[in-house]
Enzyme design. Structure first.
Site, short mmCIF file in Angstrom:
data_model
loop_
_atom_site.label_atom_id
_atom_site.label_comp_id
_atom_site.label_asym_id
_atom_site.label_seq_id
_atom_site.Cartn_x
_atom_site.Cartn_y
_atom_site.Cartn_z
N ILE A 17 0.84 -1.20 0.00
CA ILE A 17 0.00 0.00 0.00
C ILE A 17 0.87 1.25 0.00
O ILE A 17 0.63 2.19 -0.76
CB ILE A 17 -0.95 0.00 1.21
CG1 ILE A 17 -1.89 -1.23 1.15
CG2 ILE A 17 -1.77 1.29 1.25
CD1 ILE A 17 -2.80 -1.26 -0.06
N GLY A 115 -6.66 -2.25 8.26
CA GLY A 115 -6.20 -3.22 9.24
C GLY A 115 -6.43 -2.78 10.67
O GLY A 115 -6.35 -3.59 11.60
N SER A 144 -10.83 -1.12 4.52
CA SER A 144 -10.12 -2.17 3.78
C SER A 144 -10.57 -2.24 2.33
O SER A 144 -11.57 -1.65 1.92
CB SER A 144 -10.35 -3.53 4.44
OG SER A 144 -11.68 -3.97 4.19
N CYS A 145 -9.82 -3.00 1.55
CA CYS A 145 -10.13 -3.17 0.13
C CYS A 145 -11.53 -3.73 -0.08
O CYS A 145 -12.33 -3.19 -0.86
CB CYS A 145 -9.09 -4.07 -0.52
SG CYS A 145 -8.82 -5.65 0.34
N ASN A 146 -11.87 -4.81 0.62
CA ASN A 146 -13.18 -5.41 0.45
C ASN A 146 -14.29 -4.48 0.91
O ASN A 146 -15.32 -4.35 0.25
CB ASN A 146 -13.25 -6.74 1.21
CG ASN A 146 -12.50 -7.85 0.52
OD1 ASN A 146 -12.64 -8.06 -0.68
ND2 ASN A 146 -11.67 -8.58 1.25
N ARG A 173 -8.22 -13.66 -1.56
CA ARG A 173 -6.90 -14.17 -1.90
C ARG A 173 -6.15 -14.53 -0.63
O ARG A 173 -6.37 -13.96 0.44
CB ARG A 173 -6.13 -13.12 -2.70
CG ARG A 173 -5.89 -11.83 -1.95
CD ARG A 173 -5.35 -10.74 -2.83
NE ARG A 173 -3.92 -10.85 -3.02
CZ ARG A 173 -3.21 -10.04 -3.80
NH1 ARG A 173 -3.82 -9.09 -4.49
NH2 ARG A 173 -1.92 -10.16 -3.92
N GLY A 200 -18.96 -6.84 6.55
CA GLY A 200 -20.30 -6.24 6.61
C GLY A 200 -20.42 -5.20 7.72
O GLY A 200 -20.80 -4.04 7.46
N HIS A 225 -9.32 -10.44 -4.98
CA HIS A 225 -10.54 -10.96 -4.35
C HIS A 225 -11.66 -11.01 -5.39
O HIS A 225 -11.67 -10.25 -6.35
CB HIS A 225 -10.99 -10.07 -3.20
CG HIS A 225 -9.95 -9.82 -2.15
ND1 HIS A 225 -9.23 -10.83 -1.55
CD2 HIS A 225 -9.53 -8.67 -1.57
CE1 HIS A 225 -8.40 -10.31 -0.65
NE2 HIS A 225 -8.56 -9.00 -0.67
#
Length: 346
Positions: A17, A115, A144-146, A173, A200, A225
């Protein structure tokens, strides 16, 4: 820093990152990279020397080993903080939470990433949703990315008046490609033990109104992902109406398996062909020819580049924290232009 001076940005941590945030900062006309902080003595920091970027040690104890490794160390973290307007912390999970106390003591604005827990800053950031509430704050957390992908896509549906509730399954991943020789899973699938998985609830830290439940499983690959979503719409809708809702976001790119983009590896190859630095996919890449609408039910899937998707939001977070009159639409457009984000991939 005056109104017309570039924001001086320090980056603590030069991993997957950190290196991407650094490149993105240098691409912005209203920002300047003040320096990079790390403790590594191997190959990872050597490209910075050739670029003339100042490298700092995280602690006084790391200065000597880094210099012995041939790195021209400009000073320590504390010294860099005195030369910056803001610090973006890209250190490993839970390290940034400890660093936050240092930043607060120095009076410096700061950004952490997904994180860390929401409580570290008391604010969670996705540019299209929480930019205005971040303006003038001392700190924020880019999720986060997701979670970024979840908030982007569900917000697009919400703004179109279509979102009732959403349920998603995430294929995650196993590890980052550069360190796959050090660990990761092979010949197995590892489900996240809790339902809902943490993404979520994390999305609701950005928008508490979202009715979203996620489940996740770790899979033995390192590219990206993959998400599958089942959404209850507020009413019956056409496929084109749903696609128009997604098209309204510049950071959702519709792709077609029929064009040969049938898997995540082909999308990463397209990023390389487009000349994106580090093959970055900043957008949510959503398959339009896979998407299905059945009355008031919607089903779709998309790819998330965990190394790149949060980069434009991090740049926008810098502007939100440091620009007293900053506006989300202006910042998003400026970031998109600098990074080559247009809402289309091909």
């Amino acid at each position: 820093m005056t109104e017309h001076e570039p924001v001086r940005v320090a980056i603590n941590g030069y991993g997957v990152i950190g290196k991407r945030v650094a490149a993105a900062v240098m691409a912005q006309p209203d920002m300047r990279l003040a320096g990079i902080v790390d403790i590594a003595t191997d190959w990872r920091l050597r490209p910075l020397v050739a670029q003339g970027i100042d490298v700092y040690s995280a602690t006084p104890e790391h200065v000597a080993p880094m210099r012995e490794a041939g790195l021209p160390i400009a000073g320590t973290l504390d010294e860099l903080l005195g030369r910056a307007d803001l610090v973006v912390d890209c250190t490993p999970k839970r390290v940034a939470a400890r660093n936050a106390e240092t930043y607060r003591a120095s009076g410096l604005k700061f950004i952490v990433h997904g994180g860390e827990k929401h409580e570290v800053t008391g604010h969670s950031f996705v540019a299209e949703v929480s930019f205005e509430s971040a303006v003038g704050r001392a700190a924020t957390r880019v999720v986060s990315c997701n979670t970024t992908s979840i908030v982007r896509t569900l917000t697009a549906l919400k703004r179109a008046g279509l979102l009732k509730r959403a349920r998603g399954t995430l294929l995650r991943r196993a590890t980052d490609p550069w360190e796959s020789h050090l660990g990761g899973i092979m010949n197995t699938l590892v489900p996240e033990p809790d339902i809902p998985s943490h993404q979520g609830p994390d999305a609701r830290s950005v928008d508490p109104e979202l009715d979203v439940v996620t489940m996740a499983v770790k899979v033995p690959q390192t590219l990206a992902h993959l998400h599958y979503w089942s959404v209850q719409l507020t009413r019956s809708a056409s496929k084109e109406e749903v696609l128009d809702a997604f098209r309204a976001s510049s950071r959702i790119a519709l792709i077609r398996a029929g064009d040969g983009l049938a898997a995540i590896n082909t999308i990463k190859e397209l990023m390389a062909d487009l000349g994106r630095p580090h093959d970055n996919l900043y957008e949510v890449a959503l398959w339009e020819d896979m998407l299905k609408v059945d009355s008031d039910e919607l089903f779709y899937a998309y790819m998330v580049d965990n190394q790149a998707i949060v980069i434009p939001d991090t740049i926008d977070a810098i502007r939100a924290l440091t620009g007293p009159a900053a506006k989300s639409a202006h910042s998003i457009a400026q970031t998109n232009e600098a990074l080559g984000i247009s809402g289309r991939l091909c």
